[in-house]
Design a protein around this motif. Sequence first.
Motif, short mmCIF file in Angstrom:
data_model
loop_
_atom_site.label_atom_id
_atom_site.label_comp_id
_atom_site.label_asym_id
_atom_site.label_seq_id
_atom_site.Cartn_x
_atom_site.Cartn_y
_atom_site.Cartn_z
N TRP A 71 0.83 -1.20 0.00
CA TRP A 71 0.00 0.00 0.00
C TRP A 71 0.86 1.26 0.00
O TRP A 71 0.55 2.24 -0.67
CB TRP A 71 -0.95 0.02 1.20
N SER A 77 -14.17 1.98 -1.48
CA SER A 77 -13.81 2.15 -0.07
C SER A 77 -15.05 2.21 0.82
O SER A 77 -15.07 1.67 1.92
CB SER A 77 -12.97 3.42 0.11
N LEU A 88 -14.56 -1.06 2.97
CA LEU A 88 -13.96 -0.60 4.23
C LEU A 88 -15.00 -0.06 5.18
O LEU A 88 -15.19 -0.57 6.28
CB LEU A 88 -12.90 0.47 3.95
N ARG A 140 -11.22 8.96 2.42
CA ARG A 140 -11.29 7.50 2.33
C ARG A 140 -9.90 6.88 2.35
O ARG A 140 -9.71 5.78 2.87
CB ARG A 140 -12.02 7.08 1.05
N ARG A 141 -8.92 7.57 1.79
CA ARG A 141 -7.55 7.08 1.87
C ARG A 141 -7.10 7.03 3.33
O ARG A 141 -6.41 6.10 3.75
CB ARG A 141 -6.62 7.98 1.07
N LEU A 179 -8.31 3.86 5.02
CA LEU A 179 -7.46 2.70 4.73
C LEU A 179 -6.16 2.78 5.52
O LEU A 179 -5.71 1.77 6.09
CB LEU A 179 -7.17 2.63 3.23
N LEU A 205 -9.39 -5.60 2.99
CA LEU A 205 -8.26 -4.68 2.88
C LEU A 205 -7.49 -4.88 1.58
O LEU A 205 -7.14 -3.93 0.89
CB LEU A 205 -7.33 -4.86 4.08
N ILE A 234 -9.16 -3.39 -1.60
CA ILE A 234 -9.01 -1.97 -1.86
C ILE A 234 -7.59 -1.64 -2.33
O ILE A 234 -7.41 -0.86 -3.28
CB ILE A 234 -9.37 -1.14 -0.61
N VAL A 235 -6.57 -2.22 -1.71
CA VAL A 235 -5.21 -1.94 -2.15
C VAL A 235 -5.02 -2.43 -3.59
O VAL A 235 -4.39 -1.77 -4.42
CB VAL A 235 -4.18 -2.59 -1.21
#
Length: 276
Positions: free
Chosen positions: A112, A155, A159, A207-208, A211, A248, A251-252
């Motif tokens: 990430w 996300s 997430l 949103r970043r 994460l 997780l 998303i990455v």
Amino acid sequence: MPEAWQTATAGWRMSVPGTSVATMPAATPPVPEFERRWTNVDLSGARFHNVVLSGAKITGVWARDLVVDGDLRGLTVNGIDVMPYVEQRLAAEHPELGQIWSGDLDDLRAGWATVRAAWESTEAEVAALDEAMLHERVDDEYSYLETLRHLVFASDAWLRRCLLGETDFWYAGVPHDEMEPEVLELLPIDAAADPALDEVMAVRLDRRGVLDRLLAEATPDALAEHPPARERNGYPLDTSGRTVGECLRCIVNEEWWHHRYATRDLAVVRQGVAER
């Protein structure tokens, strides 16, 4: 090919947890068998997008500049399986892909970090561009801004909904093209939304940060846990069927692929502007 890469690519995919492109349901009913054969047909310039081609065979072809981009689990060209070479090149050029799918938390964090840095570099370049360029599509793929909006949607789903139990989705998120209509109807998404870069980036950075926080707080044991089931009023409908690690990694992985697509298409847009 590095052993770690072979292990990682066993679960490596372009799509959401638990689903590979090879097994995802078709968006339309299967094409009848008699319509699946093309003989003596000129398909120059044909465009196949979001199609399932498992088991397809293309023989007696004349092709120049043929591009194949997708979740490939075996590709034979003129009798030679070329996937080992493709995977070897990917492993050499993008070790972060192996890190994303290795199953190790520290690897995932490192993967990430690489993807995040790539996005930050691209965002610095984009800040100097005419914003109109960020709305342009190439070959009917997402525009740059649509890509960012899609990542916000992902996300929100994997997430905020699955892991945190949040029930709201950003109004301007862009769902994936294969979203079932009955599921899409459940989401407060405005299909006509067209927010400007500043608004998109504000939500994108938020949103970043989600994460970043989830990865920082995660533990190796927690990756194998299943999040609680959520109300069936959003996407994905079944939130407990995936592990924390799958959510997780999803998303990455999405961040990696869409950065690749976004930079590829931005180069085309910039070239087009330069030639006008």
